[in-house]
Design a protein around this motif. Structure first.
Motif, PDB file in Angstrom:
ATOM      1  N   THR A  18       0.830  -1.206   0.000  1.00 55.59           N
ATOM      2  CA  THR A  18       0.000   0.000   0.000  1.00 55.59           C
ATOM      3  C   THR A  18       0.864   1.256   0.000  1.00 55.59           C
ATOM      4  N   THR A  19       2.034   1.210   0.659  1.00 57.26           N
ATOM      5  CA  THR A  19       2.938   2.353   0.639  1.00 57.26           C
ATOM      6  C   THR A  19       3.451   2.596  -0.773  1.00 57.26           C
ATOM      7  N   SER A  21       2.010   1.652  -3.524  1.00 63.03           N
ATOM      8  CA  SER A  21       0.872   2.072  -4.346  1.00 63.03           C
ATOM      9  C   SER A  21       0.611   3.563  -4.186  1.00 63.03           C
ATOM     10  N   THR A  22       0.707   4.071  -2.975  1.00 58.18           N
ATOM     11  CA  THR A  22       0.509   5.498  -2.725  1.00 58.18           C
ATOM     12  C   THR A  22       1.581   6.311  -3.425  1.00 58.18           C
TER      13      THR A  22
END
Length: 65
Positions: A18-19, A21-22
């Motif tokens: 998720t990091t 992806s951000t």
């Protein structure tokens, strides 16, 4: 054990995904706004900061161990 796998999957694998992806989405948003220099700076500085932090972590771990 199951709790160790759960910690790895939720905190490690999914947290890193998720990091990243951000980070990727922020770069895409800059490109869509035609802010090419900012997108390039985001890519370069973000990557250099991550590698630098990893190197620092390895150096600290070697000093401790």
């Amino acid at each position: 054990s199951a709790s160790e796998w759960r910690g790895f999957l939720l905190g490690g694998l999914l947290g890193a995904f998720t990091t990243f992806s951000t980070f990727s989405l922020e770069t895409v948003n800059l490109l869509e706004q035609s802010l090419y220099w900012r997108a390039l700076a985001n890519l370069l500085l973000g990557s250099l900061a991550c590698v630098g932090a990893a190197m620092l972590g390895v150096l600290i771990a070697r000093q401790i161990g």
